[in-house]
Design an enzyme around this catalytic site. Structure first.
Site, PDB file in Angstrom:
ATOM      1  N   GLY A 155       6.863  -0.314  13.629  1.00 28.68           N
ATOM      2  CA  GLY A 155       7.009   0.869  14.485  1.00 28.68           C
ATOM      3  C   GLY A 155       7.445   2.014  13.599  1.00 28.68           C
ATOM      4  O   GLY A 155       7.318   1.960  12.377  1.00 28.68           O
ATOM      5  N   HIS A 167      -2.275  -1.039  13.169  1.00 30.97           N
ATOM      6  CA  HIS A 167      -1.322  -1.261  12.078  1.00 30.97           C
ATOM      7  C   HIS A 167       0.056  -0.695  12.354  1.00 30.97           C
ATOM      8  O   HIS A 167       0.991  -0.956  11.618  1.00 30.97           O
ATOM      9  CB  HIS A 167      -1.865  -0.700  10.760  1.00 30.97           C
ATOM     10  N   GLY A 194       0.875   5.237  14.492  1.00 30.64           N
ATOM     11  CA  GLY A 194      -0.140   6.287  14.370  1.00 30.64           C
ATOM     12  C   GLY A 194       0.453   7.649  14.680  1.00 30.64           C
ATOM     13  O   GLY A 194       1.166   7.827  15.660  1.00 30.64           O
TER      14      GLY A 194
END
Length: 505
Positions: free
Chosen positions: A403, A428, A431
């Protein structure tokens, strides 16, 4: 000739609850369609970005992510479709969170450094411990300080692991095998790395002297930017069976997450390749929609040089994370006055977020050899896949989703559906929602630090002025991103972690 926002919408079609299709014609020369995965709130961000671009407000010099997904779909040799994951945001060439696969048997197919990114093998490693939150709370500040003292952090930080030029050559070639030989890794660490911590096609001779000069002092260092080491506790277990296989058996169990990449070395490898490829494109008459998508035919000398140099930079990043694991183990052992072994400081897994690799995938019922570009996206192979460790054969590959500073992280597992839909790839991280410059303008670093302290998070930061860029407000909500992947079936949630201490560049 630019189209209006309403004209653009005709090329976009919602095909399922979490997935949109980008039809051919959205940008010129699309060989295949594009898709992107979103939920309602992420969907708004994507369309807002497109609407702003139609009004003429660019995203800091980058095209909107949807356009970038479309432009990638126009690259020679791409198969199936260009895929945007829920954390997609505009980047150099490829959007970050865009993956694409190219047919190795197509002589026209290309490799593009923009599809890997500048921080080659930027990735995440997760370590578990047998400690409980109650063991760590009383010594949280000492532990954060010990990690900050042991791990060199920040933009120009220099490593503490002794290394000369010959060592660097060997590390570039050997990856985690070098760390193992030098005593900085445990034998089982290697089993739990993607590619077993070593890309075999690496050739240190394809890494320029300038790149090596940048990389030599930085080994075993945590960069600035979105790189961090975090002490985390297990907040929720969604899949007990998978968690047990990873050595996680109760809420409150303490873990350490390390997020770092190939530092200046990988950046230089990418820069060098882009220069070489601009020439190759002229020579081979390769036409792309966006000059940031510089590329070369996979089989060309430039394509091969890049893949060998990229693999070496990938190995460097694995050595880097191994070195930081060694330093983390030392810091914990010192604070708890015992050995890392007694603390059960084992690697759960280590994944890469920025890499291109040769893989076998079934496309339209046929098995094909593909060069899979994953930029800001993570390999997520299903149960029984031959390339994942024995321990995870029944659960599927662990996927680590970092995170943002001070928000939760997740461990997911790969699925068969992801294998067919996204070439075994998932998101992943969170963002970006705000550019770095915007974050600096809109947020005050002291506020960000105070907020973390209020949440009971110990924090050590080498460059506090950079903190705003990484503040949770600068990012999409990681839970939205992970839930979108889970609902779409391309990966499944296993564990949720929350931070209690953050060490940052």
């Amino acid at each position: 000739m630019s189209r209006s926002y309403n004209d653009e919408l005709q090329f976009l079609e919602k095909i399922s609850k979490n997935c949109w299709r980008i039809k051919k014609g959205f940008v010129p020369n699309m060989q295949v369609e594009g898709v992107f995965y979103v939920n309602d709130s992420l969907e708004k961000l994507m369309f807002e970005e497109l609407r702003n671009a139609c009004r003429g407000g660019g995203v800091g010099g980058f095209l909107p992510a949807m356009k970038q997904i479309g432009n990638v779909a126009a690259l020679p040799g791409i198969v199936h479709r260009s895929i945007g994951l829920p954390d997609v945001h505009s980047g150099y060439g490829f959007a970050i969170g865009n993956m694409a696969a190219f047919d190795m048997n197509d002589p026209e197919a290309v490799v593009s450094p923009g599809g890997v990114g500048f921080d080659i093998n930027c990735g995440v490693r997760l370590l578990r411990t047998n400690l409980d939150e109650s063991d760590v709370q009383p010594v949280k500040e000492q532990l954060a300080q010990a990690m900050f003292d042991h791990i060199p952090v920040g933009v120009g930080s220099k490593g503490v692991i002794p290394m000369n030029a010959k060592d660097l050559e060997e590390a570039l070639e050997m990856g985690v095998d070098w760390s193992l030989r030098e005593g900085y890794a445990w034998a089982e660490d290697k089993e739990h790395c993607e590619e077993y911590g070593r890309m075999l096609q690496a050739d240190p001779n394809k890494v320029s002297a300038r790149a090596k000069k940048r990389g030599l002092p930085q080994l075993g260092t945590l960069g600035a930017g979105n790189h961090y080491a975090e002490i985390q506790v297990v907040d929720e277990i969604f899949n007990e069976y998978a968690a047990k296989k990873m050595g996680i058996d109760h809420k409150g169990q303490v873990c350490v997450m390390i997020h770092s990449g190939s530092r200046g070395l990988g950046h230089q490898v990418a820069t060098d390749a882009l220069v070489a490829m601009e020439k190759a494109m002229k020579r081979d008459k390769i036409i792309v929609n966006d000059r940031q998508l510089a590329c070369a035919r996979i089989a060309s000398p430039e394509g091969q040089d890049y893949l060998k140099g990229m693999a070496a930079a990938g190995n460097y990043a694995w050595v880097n994370r191994s070195s930081m694991t060694f330093l983390t183990r030392q810091a914990f052992a010192k604070v708890f006055n015992t050995t890392p072994d007694d603390l059960d400081l084992h690697v759960i897994y280590d994944v890469s977020h920025n890499i291109a690799k040769v893989e076998q995938h079934v496309v339209d019922g046929k098995e094909r050899t593909l060069l899979v570009h994953r930029k800001g996206s993570t390999r997520a192979f299903p149960p029984h896949h031959p390339l994942i460790a024995v321990d995870y054969q029944l659960t599927g590959q662990p996927v680590l989703i970092g995170g943002t500073m001070g928000t939760c992280s997740y461990v997911l597992t790969g699925t068969e559906q992801g294998m067919t839909e996204t070439f075994g790839t998932t998101c992943h991280g969170a963002g970006r929602a705000l550019s770095r410059a915007k974050s600096r303008r809109n947020l005050d670093f002291q506020d960000v630090l105070d907020k973390l302290a209020d949440m009971g998070i110990a924090i050590r930061v080498a460059s506090p002025k950079l903190v705003m860029e990484e503040a949770p407000e600068s990012y999409k909500n990681v839970t939205d991103v992970v839930n979108t992947c889970h609902d779409a079936g391309i990966s499944k949630k296993a564990i949720k972690l929350r931070p209690i201490a953050v060490i940052k560049g």
